[in-house]
Enzyme design. Sequence first.
Site, PDB file in Angstrom:
ATOM      1  N   ASP A  82      19.020  -8.824  35.552  1.00 19.69           N
ATOM      2  CA  ASP A  82      20.169  -9.733  35.428  1.00 19.69           C
ATOM      3  C   ASP A  82      21.401  -9.113  36.092  1.00 19.69           C
ATOM      4  O   ASP A  82      22.440  -9.765  36.230  1.00 19.69           O
ATOM      5  CB  ASP A  82      20.426 -10.119  33.971  1.00 19.69           C
ATOM      6  N   SER A  83      21.263  -7.877  36.576  1.00 16.91           N
ATOM      7  CA  SER A  83      22.312  -7.281  37.410  1.00 16.91           C
ATOM      8  C   SER A  83      22.521  -8.114  38.673  1.00 16.91           C
ATOM      9  O   SER A  83      23.518  -7.942  39.368  1.00 16.91           O
ATOM     10  CB  SER A  83      21.948  -5.838  37.786  1.00 16.91           C
TER      11      SER A  83
ATOM     12  N   ASP B 182      14.245 -10.336  34.136  1.00 19.05           N
ATOM     13  CA  ASP B 182      15.086 -10.233  32.939  1.00 19.05           C
ATOM     14  C   ASP B 182      15.261 -11.585  32.267  1.00 19.05           C
ATOM     15  O   ASP B 182      15.509 -12.596  32.931  1.00 19.05           O
ATOM     16  CB  ASP B 182      16.473  -9.714  33.321  1.00 19.05           C
TER      17      ASP B 182
ATOM     18  N   LYS C 193      11.576  -8.895  30.735  1.00 25.98           N
ATOM     19  CA  LYS C 193      12.269  -7.805  30.034  1.00 25.98           C
ATOM     20  C   LYS C 193      13.371  -8.414  29.188  1.00 25.98           C
ATOM     21  O   LYS C 193      14.059  -9.346  29.630  1.00 25.98           O
ATOM     22  CB  LYS C 193      12.869  -6.818  31.042  1.00 25.98           C
TER      23      LYS C 193
ATOM     24  N   GLU D 141      16.620  -7.389  26.310  1.00 28.59           N
ATOM     25  CA  GLU D 141      17.456  -6.307  25.795  1.00 28.59           C
ATOM     26  C   GLU D 141      17.536  -6.320  24.274  1.00 28.59           C
ATOM     27  O   GLU D 141      17.638  -7.390  23.667  1.00 28.59           O
ATOM     28  CB  GLU D 141      18.878  -6.427  26.367  1.00 28.59           C
TER      29      GLU D 141
ATOM     30  N   GLU E 186      18.157   3.091  28.783  1.00 27.73           N
ATOM     31  CA  GLU E 186      19.296   3.217  29.697  1.00 27.73           C
ATOM     32  C   GLU E 186      20.397   4.059  29.069  1.00 27.73           C
ATOM     33  O   GLU E 186      20.828   3.797  27.929  1.00 27.73           O
ATOM     34  CB  GLU E 186      19.829   1.812  30.053  1.00 27.73           C
TER      35      GLU E 186
HETATM   36  O1  KIV Z   1      19.461  -5.703  35.306  1.00 25.29           O
HETATM   37  C1  KIV Z   1      19.157  -4.552  35.660  1.00 25.29           C
HETATM   38  O2  KIV Z   1      19.377  -4.149  36.818  1.00 25.29           O
HETATM   39  C2  KIV Z   1      18.530  -3.678  34.678  1.00 25.29           C
HETATM   40  C3  KIV Z   1      18.310  -2.253  35.073  1.00 25.29           C
HETATM   41  C4  KIV Z   1      19.585  -1.521  35.079  1.00 25.29           C
HETATM   42  C5  KIV Z   1      17.305  -1.598  34.205  1.00 25.29           C
HETATM   43  O3  KIV Z   1      18.247  -4.085  33.613  1.00 25.29           O
END
Ligand code: KIV
Length: 263
Positions: free
Chosen positions: A43-44, A82, A111, A113, A180
């Site tokens: 989600d970055s 994500d 993934k 969180e 992280e």
């Molecule tokens: O969204 C992302 O880039 C991440 C990584 C930093 C693990 O979750």
Amino acid sequence: MNGILEFARAKRERRPFALLTAYDAVTARTLHEAGVEALLVGDSVAMVVHGFPSTVHATPEMMVLHTAAVRRGAPEAMIIADMPFLSVRRGVRAAVEGAGELLRAGATAVKLEGLAGHEEVVASLVGSGIPVMGHLGLTPQSVHQLGGHRIQGRTPAAAERLRADALRLEQLGAFALVLECVPAALAKAVTRERSISVIGIGAGRDTDGQVLVVSDLLGLDAGFRPKFSRRYTDGHGAILQAARRYVGDVRARRFPAPREVPA
Ligand code: KIV
């Protein structure tokens, strides 16, 4: 790697593996060709590609769009997508449907969180045949509650909570876990204790695998240099130089050259 069984095998064989984020087809193709073992559509993407200040701006539509692009670029890759901000808090059914959209777009796994408040979601995803990767420690979607991008698990109580969450994720059937920004000793302990794969970012070198944000690795943002990351090339400088040369060539009518003009 093209599946979660490969993660388990790599852990058994103590073979460290490398993940990178990817958000578009051409980068995904190149990273897969380089041997990156799995691609994370993080989600970055909301920050790196769309210019938002945090990952809370990632939407389900954004994640689906970029997951599909990455899949088109790397048809054989293991792709983890994500679950965006709040998508696991709208009830189990909505979360399973959201994860289903990501799998239909091309993800191999999702993934999510944290854990408190959505254990049932993790169990339902796993029960629905959707591989789940957890994410503990610094969870950027909660950055406002954490008071910024700070190292997590520093106090004995916080470390204990994190270890308990890692155990719970394993019990719920997650196949892997991102840690992280946690102290290296804690990451090492969790990696040893757990039978699921532990992937570190800012968590030292003793985890089963590592993940980095691709724009950090490529040095695309000259003004952003997280301490735990490593810049493998000066992407910002390379783009700047190429673009400046192009501008100069256009202004001087050196581009296009005769051989670059279709007959
Ligand atoms: O969204 C992302 O880039 C991440 C990584 C930093 C693990 O979750």
